[in-house]
Design an enzyme around this catalytic site. Sequence first.
Site, PDB file in Angstrom:
ATOM      1  N   ASP A  66       0.902  -1.150   0.000  1.00 24.49           N
ATOM      2  CA  ASP A  66       0.000   0.000   0.000  1.00 24.49           C
ATOM      3  C   ASP A  66       0.937   1.194   0.000  1.00 24.49           C
ATOM      4  O   ASP A  66       1.642   1.439   0.987  1.00 24.49           O
ATOM      5  CB  ASP A  66      -0.871   0.016   1.255  1.00 24.49           C
ATOM      6  CG  ASP A  66      -1.816   1.200   1.258  1.00 24.49           C
ATOM      7  OD1 ASP A  66      -1.415   2.297   0.801  1.00 24.49           O
ATOM      8  OD2 ASP A  66      -2.959   1.058   1.706  1.00 24.49           O
ATOM      9  N   HIS A  67       0.980   1.925  -1.112  1.00 23.90           N
ATOM     10  CA  HIS A  67       2.049   2.925  -1.222  1.00 23.90           C
ATOM     11  C   HIS A  67       1.914   4.042  -0.183  1.00 23.90           C
ATOM     12  O   HIS A  67       2.863   4.770   0.068  1.00 23.90           O
ATOM     13  CB  HIS A  67       2.147   3.483  -2.651  1.00 23.90           C
ATOM     14  CG  HIS A  67       1.117   4.509  -2.985  1.00 23.90           C
ATOM     15  ND1 HIS A  67      -0.147   4.204  -3.394  1.00 23.90           N
ATOM     16  CD2 HIS A  67       1.175   5.863  -2.965  1.00 23.90           C
ATOM     17  CE1 HIS A  67      -0.822   5.315  -3.617  1.00 23.90           C
ATOM     18  NE2 HIS A  67      -0.038   6.341  -3.367  1.00 23.90           N
ATOM     19  N   HIS A 123      -5.783   2.812   1.580  1.00 19.52           N
ATOM     20  CA  HIS A 123      -5.102   4.021   2.047  1.00 19.52           C
ATOM     21  C   HIS A 123      -5.771   4.649   3.286  1.00 19.52           C
ATOM     22  O   HIS A 123      -5.115   4.972   4.263  1.00 19.52           O
ATOM     23  CB  HIS A 123      -5.044   5.076   0.942  1.00 19.52           C
ATOM     24  CG  HIS A 123      -4.465   4.567  -0.344  1.00 19.52           C
ATOM     25  ND1 HIS A 123      -3.514   3.579  -0.390  1.00 19.52           N
ATOM     26  CD2 HIS A 123      -4.700   4.902  -1.632  1.00 19.52           C
ATOM     27  CE1 HIS A 123      -3.185   3.321  -1.653  1.00 19.52           C
ATOM     28  NE2 HIS A 123      -3.903   4.117  -2.426  1.00 19.52           N
TER      29      HIS A 123
END
Length: 518
Positions: free
Chosen positions: A209-210, A272
């Site tokens: 999950d960036h 996010h």
Amino acid sequence: MTDGQAVPQVDANSPAPAGPCLFVVFGATGDLTKRKLMPSLYNLAQGGHLSENFAVIGVAFDELSTDEFRRRMTEEDVQYQSNKIDPAVLERFASRMHYVKGDFHDPDLYRRLGETISQVDHECQTGGNCLFYLAISPTLFGEVVRQLGAAGLTREGAPPAGSAATDMPAHGWRRVIVEKPFGRDLESAAALNRELGSVLDESQIYRIDHYLGKETVQNILVFRFANGIFEPIWNHRYIDHVRITVAESLGVEERGGYYDHSGALRDMIPNHLFQLVAMVGMESPISFDADAVRDEKAKVLRAIHPLAPEDVLQNAVRGQYGAGKIGDRQIIPYRSAPQVAPDSHTETFVALRLMIDNWRWAGVPFYLRTGKCLPERVTEVVIQFKRAPFSLFRGTPVEHLAANQLVLRIQPDEGISLRFAAKLPGLEVRTGGVNMDFSYEDYFGGTTMTGYETLIYDCMIGDATLFQRDDFVMAGWSVVQPVIDVWQSLPPRDFPNYTAGTWGPPAAEKLWAAGRNF
Ligand code: BG6
């Protein structure tokens, strides 16, 4: 700054380079590889964080030779790189790149890939350690992992003596990074977990999950648990509510094909936004070990009060943008974007109100909102404290006291501020809101990192703290599944219901207003 100290104390110790490793990227000619992965690997190389025994194998369907692949990757690195390129580093980095062409469904690709891995491993002494990065369509995750498994490429450790695989190199570790989206609902995420789990051990799976690669997101834990003063007030006794905004001013742009089947809820919330909820809401872990941290994060999601269908109607708002203007950009309606259905029911905005059923957060609403074509690009967490219990200033112009707010600014203006009341200079007692402010840029200078560097490096050293474990993913989908179900059974009748450049539909403004500082 106190004591005349002008320079903040920054730990200048750089981590040791990661060990030997072969980075195999599926989707090597795609967007993610050129925009994020190659620039990040270059940054790691430039920072001295890669082993001398490091190499890249690109895998894709395009007809390219290794030389062409090297040329293309280096040109693109220059184009998408925000750091100044050192030609010597770039050349060395390029010389370690290889390319394998093939169809991801074809077993022969994996046979040839196995041969290339053996050959590169032999030349570069990568210790048989392979990081497989799946920068591909989510519909292919299961297939590629199944094929890697069938070709014996995910097996860790030396092949058993006397087995048919003795001609293969002695394997080191084998890890797979899986990009988002991880499933599109509870059922498909469970199926994907089962599929990956039938080939890989959970310790080999790194679900990315960036958001967890962002310094400011990682800093939430440091802020909470490396300082003594915040934790005692970080609970329902002092906090009134929490608001999390992830707003984008861009529209769907060229991603209509993906987005129209996803929508804002699936695209942003279980990943996010829930990462932010978990970081803000978790208990202190017993250590900073991957599992200790991930245990606490998953508990927060599991404690979110399940939404019954009637709760969804009251606590979830969806929206879709119509035409509008943001700055001097004229925005076309979502339904007119390329590859979007002209009568699309896909939401480009979502707002939620969630409650967390535990002692720390009982009675504290968490408001979440995210969307495209909103007035500005901003990601922030606002912790709003309860008002002073009693107003000392009755009969003065300051009868109404605003609540204190702690704002964790994730992007773009990274920092933290604490908002409180101060007396305005003058003869009368009047107050105004002021900020105590910390800005990353002022203290540490701007960052030129992509955010993927930490994640790739961590995977190479086997630290899964910043990756999503299966139970977190499943808990996230469990929370949003009732919303998916209700929205699916009741198609929206008012889309598009917000003008591009506004903060979503009126119902969202109303939901949000419940938690505004007034
Ligand atoms: C991605 C979503 O995961 O995150 C995109 O698929 C979104 O739709 C993006 O634009 C936002 O990331 P960032 O880092 O720009 O906040």
